[in-house]
Design an enzyme around this catalytic site. Structure first.
Site, PDB file in Angstrom:
ATOM      1  N   SER A  29     -10.269  -0.302   3.611  1.00  0.00           N
ATOM      2  CA  SER A  29      -9.563  -0.653   4.812  1.00  0.00           C
ATOM      3  C   SER A  29      -9.154   0.940   5.143  1.00  0.00           C
ATOM      4  O   SER A  29      -8.365   1.520   4.526  1.00  0.00           O
ATOM      5  CB  SER A  29      -8.493  -1.302   4.384  1.00  0.00           C
ATOM      6  OG  SER A  29      -8.916  -2.737   4.106  1.00  0.00           O
ATOM      7  N   ARG A  32       0.834  -1.182   0.096  1.00  0.00           N
ATOM      8  CA  ARG A  32       0.002   0.024   0.071  1.00  0.00           C
ATOM      9  C   ARG A  32       0.818   1.258  -0.103  1.00  0.00           C
ATOM     10  O   ARG A  32       0.490   2.278   0.569  1.00  0.00           O
ATOM     11  CB  ARG A  32      -1.023   0.223   1.212  1.00  0.00           C
ATOM     12  CG  ARG A  32      -2.040  -1.049   1.231  1.00  0.00           C
ATOM     13  CD  ARG A  32      -3.027  -0.909  -0.191  1.00  0.00           C
ATOM     14  NE  ARG A  32      -4.059  -1.564   0.124  1.00  0.00           N
ATOM     15  CZ  ARG A  32      -4.152  -2.931  -0.190  1.00  0.00           C
ATOM     16  NH1 ARG A  32      -3.077  -3.423  -0.675  1.00  0.00           N
ATOM     17  NH2 ARG A  32      -5.204  -3.699   0.084  1.00  0.00           N
ATOM     18  N   GLU A  67      -4.485   4.006   6.456  1.00  0.00           N
ATOM     19  CA  GLU A  67      -4.095   3.586   4.907  1.00  0.00           C
ATOM     20  C   GLU A  67      -4.485   4.821   4.001  1.00  0.00           C
ATOM     21  O   GLU A  67      -3.675   4.937   3.164  1.00  0.00           O
ATOM     22  CB  GLU A  67      -5.075   2.283   4.701  1.00  0.00           C
ATOM     23  CG  GLU A  67      -4.044   1.575   3.378  1.00  0.00           C
ATOM     24  CD  GLU A  67      -5.170   1.199   2.215  1.00  0.00           C
ATOM     25  OE1 GLU A  67      -4.898   1.792   1.251  1.00  0.00           O
ATOM     26  OE2 GLU A  67      -6.489   0.904   2.513  1.00  0.00           O
TER      27      GLU A  67
HETATM   28  N1  EPU Z   1     -10.864 -10.355  10.527  1.00  0.00           N
HETATM   29  C1  EPU Z   1     -11.347 -10.409  11.732  1.00  0.00           C
HETATM   30  N2  EPU Z   1     -12.382  -9.623  11.954  1.00  0.00           N
HETATM   31  C2  EPU Z   1     -12.640  -8.512  11.103  1.00  0.00           C
HETATM   32  C3  EPU Z   1     -11.980  -8.387  10.059  1.00  0.00           C
HETATM   33  C4  EPU Z   1     -11.228  -9.394   9.596  1.00  0.00           C
HETATM   34  O1  EPU Z   1     -11.230 -11.314  12.449  1.00  0.00           O
HETATM   35  O2  EPU Z   1     -13.678  -7.795  11.452  1.00  0.00           O
HETATM   36  C5  EPU Z   1      -9.901 -11.472   9.956  1.00  0.00           C
HETATM   37  C6  EPU Z   1     -10.222 -12.830   9.441  1.00  0.00           C
HETATM   38  O3  EPU Z   1      -9.929 -13.879  10.086  1.00  0.00           O
HETATM   39  C7  EPU Z   1     -10.301 -12.557   8.300  1.00  0.00           C
HETATM   40  C8  EPU Z   1      -9.020 -11.930   8.110  1.00  0.00           C
HETATM   41  O4  EPU Z   1      -8.916 -10.728   9.311  1.00  0.00           O
HETATM   42  O5  EPU Z   1      -9.938 -13.866   7.741  1.00  0.00           O
HETATM   43  C9  EPU Z   1      -8.612 -11.182   6.791  1.00  0.00           C
HETATM   44  O6  EPU Z   1      -9.607 -10.454   6.538  1.00  0.00           O
HETATM   45  P1  EPU Z   1      -9.789  -9.919   5.047  1.00  0.00           P
HETATM   46  O7  EPU Z   1      -9.777 -11.187   4.086  1.00  0.00           O
HETATM   47  O8  EPU Z   1     -11.179  -9.256   4.929  1.00  0.00           O
HETATM   48  O9  EPU Z   1      -8.685  -9.060   4.651  1.00  0.00           O
HETATM   49  P2  EPU Z   1      -7.920  -7.646   5.349  1.00  0.00           P
HETATM   50  O10 EPU Z   1      -6.701  -8.170   5.555  1.00  0.00           O
HETATM   51  O11 EPU Z   1      -8.792  -7.267   6.413  1.00  0.00           O
HETATM   52  C10 EPU Z   1      -6.868  -6.782   3.236  1.00  0.00           C
HETATM   53  C11 EPU Z   1      -6.848  -5.663   2.452  1.00  0.00           C
HETATM   54  C12 EPU Z   1      -8.105  -5.158   1.568  1.00  0.00           C
HETATM   55  C13 EPU Z   1      -8.199  -6.475   0.779  1.00  0.00           C
HETATM   56  C14 EPU Z   1      -8.406  -7.871   1.449  1.00  0.00           C
HETATM   57  C15 EPU Z   1      -8.285  -9.030   0.521  1.00  0.00           C
HETATM   58  C16 EPU Z   1      -5.381  -4.056   3.727  1.00  0.00           C
HETATM   59  C17 EPU Z   1      -5.254  -2.997   4.761  1.00  0.00           C
HETATM   60  N3  EPU Z   1      -6.776  -4.363   3.367  1.00  0.00           N
HETATM   61  O12 EPU Z   1      -7.941  -6.660   4.032  1.00  0.00           O
HETATM   62  O13 EPU Z   1      -7.761  -4.034   0.874  1.00  0.00           O
HETATM   63  O14 EPU Z   1      -9.665  -6.311  -0.119  1.00  0.00           O
HETATM   64  O15 EPU Z   1      -7.051  -7.836   2.099  1.00  0.00           O
HETATM   65  O16 EPU Z   1      -6.978  -9.298  -0.395  1.00  0.00           O
HETATM   66  O17 EPU Z   1      -4.280  -4.789   3.258  1.00  0.00           O
HETATM   67  C18 EPU Z   1      -8.160  -1.804   1.037  1.00  0.00           C
HETATM   68  O18 EPU Z   1      -6.879  -1.692   0.982  1.00  0.00           O
HETATM   69  O19 EPU Z   1      -8.852  -0.485   1.091  1.00  0.00           O
HETATM   70  C19 EPU Z   1      -8.756  -3.084   1.088  1.00  0.00           C
HETATM   71  C20 EPU Z   1     -10.219  -3.141   1.301  1.00  0.00           C
END
Ligand code: EPU
Length: 345
Positions: free
Chosen positions: A245, A171, A341
């Site tokens: 995010s 990012r 972010e």
């Molecule tokens: N989780 C929780 N609680 C929550 C949210 C997430 O426990 O409320 C845990 C879950 O275990 C889940 C894991 O976190 O499996 C990962 O969550 P998710 O797959 O939604 O991905 P993320 O790490 O929260 C990142 C990116 C997103 C992108 C997704 C998919 C960042 C900051 N965010 O989110 O990007 O869509 O992976 O690749 O790296 C963005 O940058 O705006 C964005 C949406």
């Protein structure tokens, strides 16, 4: 005709509420729409506008307007998309910075040039994609990037930058660091490798393969899956203002990760090649009890704690107050400083 005499069209006291996906109220004292490199040079050469600070606005999807931006807002509206080159090893697709990102993803797949399907439905314009090196479901823009054109906001010169010069990170890029506020991206070229190979490693996509029994999905199928997964987890900015995010997933040492797991065994963590660990910020925020909470008119999304939403009528100050409260409680419990972010004005 003396071209330098052609003054840019300036919109004064332009509302930015519709121009940021958070729907936050802010006003541009001066706003100029940019459709070409020449439009940028006209602003720079203008007696009134030339000396003012410049604020580059794309789709406003990764932005928190805590106050009115100073100087002149340059709204990027460079359009057009084309196949720039068909190489044996890749399709090179070029798009204007003002094109809608998801529209470009859909178009490339429809044309038979797959490779962007994992990045479907990310809000925003093409020009913002390299700035924060957008990424989702196992693919980062940097892996599909060829080069970009930008105009230097001091000299007015047009330059082309290859991937190495963009210094992509998680990012992050040179446009958030050394070149922040100093250049305006006009066109982006993407490299879509041939032969195409699906990327299905991300847990949500691997689950789809298992559930549907489709072991070798085509790019269209993956695009549809990504859209379904995003719609289930992430709010549509057209209905509920947000900037995706709100924090980056923090990276910690193996020791710190072990220490947290000792106290909180459920911690969601991913090993990195350098021995450190990336933690799911959404999990940390949820563990602090924030999921679904509302403070003023800003809140934490019910289905994904990493997303802050505008419940209706929120100001940028309210969003930032909530963000600070989340940072403090995550620091208090885990000793981790969450880094926002989006760009904060
Ligand atoms: N989780 C929780 N609680 C929550 C949210 C997430 O426990 O409320 C845990 C879950 O275990 C889940 C894991 O976190 O499996 C990962 O969550 P998710 O797959 O939604 O991905 P993320 O790490 O929260 C990142 C990116 C997103 C992108 C997704 C998919 C960042 C900051 N965010 O989110 O990007 O869509 O992976 O690749 O790296 C963005 O940058 O705006 C964005 C949406």
């Amino acid at each position: 005709m003396n071209l330098t005499a052609v003054r840019p069209h300036v919109e004064r006291h332009a509302s930015l509420r519709q121009l940021n996906t958070f729907g936050l109220p802010a006003v541009a004292r001066r706003l100029v729409r940019i459709a070409s490199d020449a439009d940028v040079r006209a602003v720079l050469g203008d007696r009134e506008l030339g000396r003012l600070p410049k604020f580059v606005l794309g789709g406003g999807s990764n932005l928190v307007l805590g106050r009115d931006p100073a100087g002149v807002v340059l709204k990027v509206e460079v359009m057009g998309r084309r196949l720039a080159e068909a190489r044996p090893d890749a399709w090179i697709v070029e798009a204007g910075a003002g094109e809608d990102w998801h529209g470009l993803v859909e178009w490339t797949i429809a044309q038979g040039w797959p490779g962007l399907e994992n990045l479907a439905l990310i809000p925003g314009r093409v020009g913002a994609a390299p700035v924060q090196n957008i990424g989702a479901y196992g693919v980062e823009l940097a892996e599909r990037f060829e080069s970009l054109d930008a105009v230097d906001l001091v000299t007015g010169r047009s330059v082309t930058l290859a991937a190495a010069a963009c210094r992509f990170g998680y990012r992050d890029s040179i446009f958030k660091q050394a070149l922040a506020g100093k250049s305006l991206i006009t066109r982006v070229r993407l490299r879509l490798p041939r032969p195409w190979q699906p990327v299905l490693g991300y847990v949500d996509l691997a689950r789809r393969v298992a559930e549907t029994g489709i072991g070798a999905p085509d790019a269209r199928t993956i695009l549809d899956w990504v859209c379904e997964i995003r719609r289930a987890k992430l709010p549509d900015p057209a209905r509920l203002g947000n900037a995706g995010s709100f924090f980056k997933n923090p990276v910690v040492s193996a020791e710190q990760c072990r220490d947290i797991i000792g106290r909180d065994p459920g911690l969601v963590h991913y090993p990195l090649p350098d021995g450190r660990f990336k933690l799911a910020a959404g999990w940390l925020i949820e563990a602090c009890g924030w999921k679904g909470k509302t403070v003023g008119h800003a809140g934490v999304y019910e289905k994904q704690a990493l997303v802050i939403v505008n419940r209706g009528g929120a100001t940028g100050a309210e969003v930032l107050t909530l963000a600070r409260a989340i940072q403090e409680s995550v620091y208090g419990r885990f000793g981790i400083r969450l880094e926002p972010e989006p760009t904060i004005v």
